[in-house]
Design a protein around this motif. Structure first.
Motif, PDB file in Angstrom:
ATOM      1  N   MET A  44       0.848  -1.184   0.000  1.00  0.00           N
ATOM      2  CA  MET A  44       0.000   0.000   0.000  1.00  0.00           C
ATOM      3  C   MET A  44       0.886   1.238   0.000  1.00  0.00           C
ATOM      4  O   MET A  44       1.790   1.350   0.827  1.00  0.00           O
ATOM      5  N   LEU A  60       1.211   5.003   0.889  1.00  0.00           N
ATOM      6  CA  LEU A  60       0.547   5.807   1.909  1.00  0.00           C
ATOM      7  C   LEU A  60       0.617   7.287   1.593  1.00  0.00           C
ATOM      8  O   LEU A  60       1.620   7.779   1.072  1.00  0.00           O
ATOM      9  N   ASP A  61      -0.452   7.995   1.954  1.00  0.00           N
ATOM     10  CA  ASP A  61      -0.523   9.446   1.802  1.00  0.00           C
ATOM     11  C   ASP A  61       0.520  10.095   2.704  1.00  0.00           C
ATOM     12  O   ASP A  61       0.697   9.689   3.856  1.00  0.00           O
ATOM     13  N   ASP A 121      -1.622  12.154   5.944  1.00  0.00           N
ATOM     14  CA  ASP A 121      -2.314  11.452   7.025  1.00  0.00           C
ATOM     15  C   ASP A 121      -2.045   9.952   7.092  1.00  0.00           C
ATOM     16  O   ASP A 121      -2.558   9.269   7.966  1.00  0.00           O
ATOM     17  N   GLY A 122      -1.256   9.421   6.180  1.00  0.00           N
ATOM     18  CA  GLY A 122      -0.878   8.015   6.232  1.00  0.00           C
ATOM     19  C   GLY A 122      -1.923   7.031   5.755  1.00  0.00           C
ATOM     20  O   GLY A 122      -1.736   5.831   5.910  1.00  0.00           O
ATOM     21  N   THR A 123      -3.010   7.511   5.159  1.00  0.00           N
ATOM     22  CA  THR A 123      -4.016   6.588   4.645  1.00  0.00           C
ATOM     23  C   THR A 123      -3.531   5.963   3.339  1.00  0.00           C
ATOM     24  O   THR A 123      -2.742   6.556   2.600  1.00  0.00           O
ATOM     25  N   ALA A 124      -3.989   4.755   3.061  1.00  0.00           N
ATOM     26  CA  ALA A 124      -3.616   4.065   1.834  1.00  0.00           C
ATOM     27  C   ALA A 124      -4.269   4.742   0.635  1.00  0.00           C
ATOM     28  O   ALA A 124      -5.473   4.970   0.631  1.00  0.00           O
ATOM     29  N   VAL A 125      -3.471   5.098  -0.358  1.00  0.00           N
ATOM     30  CA  VAL A 125      -4.001   5.747  -1.553  1.00  0.00           C
ATOM     31  C   VAL A 125      -3.928   4.830  -2.766  1.00  0.00           C
ATOM     32  O   VAL A 125      -4.569   5.092  -3.779  1.00  0.00           O
ATOM     33  N   THR A 133      -3.163   0.409  -3.694  1.00  0.00           N
ATOM     34  CA  THR A 133      -2.832  -0.927  -3.203  1.00  0.00           C
ATOM     35  C   THR A 133      -2.589  -1.848  -4.383  1.00  0.00           C
ATOM     36  O   THR A 133      -3.315  -1.802  -5.378  1.00  0.00           O
ATOM     37  N   TYR A 155       3.430   0.490   3.022  1.00  0.00           N
ATOM     38  CA  TYR A 155       3.084  -0.496   4.041  1.00  0.00           C
ATOM     39  C   TYR A 155       3.024  -1.827   3.301  1.00  0.00           C
ATOM     40  O   TYR A 155       2.303  -1.960   2.305  1.00  0.00           O
TER      41      TYR A 155
END
Length: 50
Positions: A6, A8-9, A12-16, A18, A41
């Motif tokens: 994944m 990551l942004d 904010d660390g969100t998956a953008v 995968t 990740y």
């Protein structure tokens, strides 16, 4: 073995993004991410997922 990677942004660390790749591709993807400063990740892929 297959791995889920994944991207990551940066904020904010969100998956953008995968993707699921084989073990031979992980090193190449990690090297590319390191060269560009991307955060990743990585975890083993669910073997039951298609």
């Amino acid at each position: 073995m297959r791995f889920e990677i994944m991207r990551l942004d940066d904020v904010d660390g969100t998956a953008v993004d995968t993707t699921v790749v084989d073990a031979a591709s992980v090193n190449r993807i990690v090297q590319q991410a390191a060269a560009t400063g991307q955060r990743l990740y990585i975890r083993p892929a669910d073997p039951t997922a298609s």
